[in-house]
Design an enzyme around this catalytic site. Sequence first.
Site, PDB file in Angstrom:
ATOM      1  N   ASP A   7      22.823-128.636 -68.459  1.00 59.27           N
ATOM      2  CA  ASP A   7      24.277-128.664 -68.291  1.00 59.27           C
ATOM      3  C   ASP A   7      24.550-129.807 -67.318  1.00 59.27           C
ATOM      4  O   ASP A   7      24.417-129.642 -66.109  1.00 59.27           O
ATOM      5  CB  ASP A   7      24.753-127.322 -67.711  1.00 59.27           C
ATOM      6  CG  ASP A   7      26.269-127.271 -67.599  1.00 59.27           C
ATOM      7  OD1 ASP A   7      26.952-127.974 -68.361  1.00 59.27           O
ATOM      8  OD2 ASP A   7      26.766-126.532 -66.730  1.00 59.27           O
ATOM      9  N   GLU A  68      24.467-130.497 -73.117  1.00 58.24           N
ATOM     10  CA  GLU A  68      25.861-130.216 -73.480  1.00 58.24           C
ATOM     11  C   GLU A  68      26.551-131.511 -73.879  1.00 58.24           C
ATOM     12  O   GLU A  68      26.454-132.526 -73.182  1.00 58.24           O
ATOM     13  CB  GLU A  68      26.601-129.557 -72.313  1.00 58.24           C
ATOM     14  CG  GLU A  68      27.989-129.097 -72.735  1.00 58.24           C
ATOM     15  CD  GLU A  68      28.703-128.325 -71.640  1.00 58.24           C
ATOM     16  OE1 GLU A  68      28.225-127.229 -71.295  1.00 58.24           O
ATOM     17  OE2 GLU A  68      29.730-128.809 -71.153  1.00 58.24           O
ATOM     18  N   ASP A 141      26.425-123.159 -63.647  1.00 53.29           N
ATOM     19  CA  ASP A 141      25.754-124.270 -64.342  1.00 53.29           C
ATOM     20  C   ASP A 141      24.351-123.865 -64.786  1.00 53.29           C
ATOM     21  O   ASP A 141      23.861-124.319 -65.818  1.00 53.29           O
ATOM     22  CB  ASP A 141      25.648-125.489 -63.422  1.00 53.29           C
ATOM     23  CG  ASP A 141      26.950-125.760 -62.688  1.00 53.29           C
ATOM     24  OD1 ASP A 141      27.656-126.679 -63.095  1.00 53.29           O
ATOM     25  OD2 ASP A 141      27.262-125.019 -61.732  1.00 53.29           O
TER      26      ASP A 141
END
Lengths: 184, 184
Positions: A7, A68, A141
């Site tokens: 992330d 991501e 996260d």
Amino acid sequence: MRVMGVDPGLTRCGLGVVDGSTGRPLHMAAVGVLRTPAEDETAARLVLIERGIEEWLDTYRPDAVAVERVFSQHNIRTVMGTAQASAVAMLCAARRGLPVALHTPSEVKAAVTGSGRADKAQVGAMVTRLLRLDAPPRPADAADALALAICHIWRAPAHDRLSRARAAAYPGSGAPRPKGTIRS
Amino acid sequence: MRVMGVDPGLTRCGLGVVDGSTGRPLHMAAVGVLRTPAEDETAARLVLIERGIEEWLDTYRPDAVAVERVFSQHNIRTVMGTAQASAVAMLCAARRGLPVALHTPSEVKAAVTGSGRADKAQVGAMVTRLLRLDAPPRPADAADALALAICHIWRAPAHDRLSRARAAAYPGSGAPRPKGTIRS
């Protein structure tokens, strides 16, 4: 298969490693967050992120890396940092010949909760349940990185079929070479 | 001083190396463009850009690298690619301990033409004149990379004073270390 989810972010970069395959129980191998000092220059922060990701790849040796996919609907400063951190993650993985997959936030949410519009708490709760953890990983996260890895494990069969179809359609694109001109 | 300018992009990444110092004639050491195939995956394209930039840094050994600061007022897809390519350029330079400076497009235009709103043709014409070239470098990304390097050479004295002031204000930030947690 073992997947490392990333992330991406300059201030906090979530990392999570999950082992599993479609229809089998999942297992968390590692979870954590890389942090870089906000007062440092961007270039120095990117070097720290590269070093951290390299350490994780050396330690956990995943079969694939899921990052991501960055959108720019959010705050512009944040998006730039996110795009830059994601570039470092993709670079580290691709340089080793690891497959890199990008998943959108809604694909990840839909994969782990069934809804592409789930909130952070719901994602955290499902990650906790699917990996049989005692508590949701903190910060968010870190949970998001695990969710990305889970999403990739579950979507990988379809993703591989797509990649093979693309490779068949564009045969020479597998081994790219740099095209550059130097004039002195 | 020798400065390498980078006009970042995934499809075309302009590179230009200029020798000079404030108030002395400038000399172009090299100019060129790295290209990566649009049909390749982003991760593979970033690897090609890293390889290309590393080759240039090995060949030309600049004292500093100037990268265009990315804004997101343009097309969103392009901006993401630009941010990612700029991350690779910053990473390559900072990893070697080279100073990295970011200059906005209007700073660069103002430096070489006197106007922050100059068009591409005007920037190309001034780069040609300042470096005593026979014709404007093509494509425009190559000319922009040279303009970035010139901008940095002319702004570097002020930039160095700022960096020293910042280092004095934040003493501990010179030698950053990664902060990360790993939980197995």
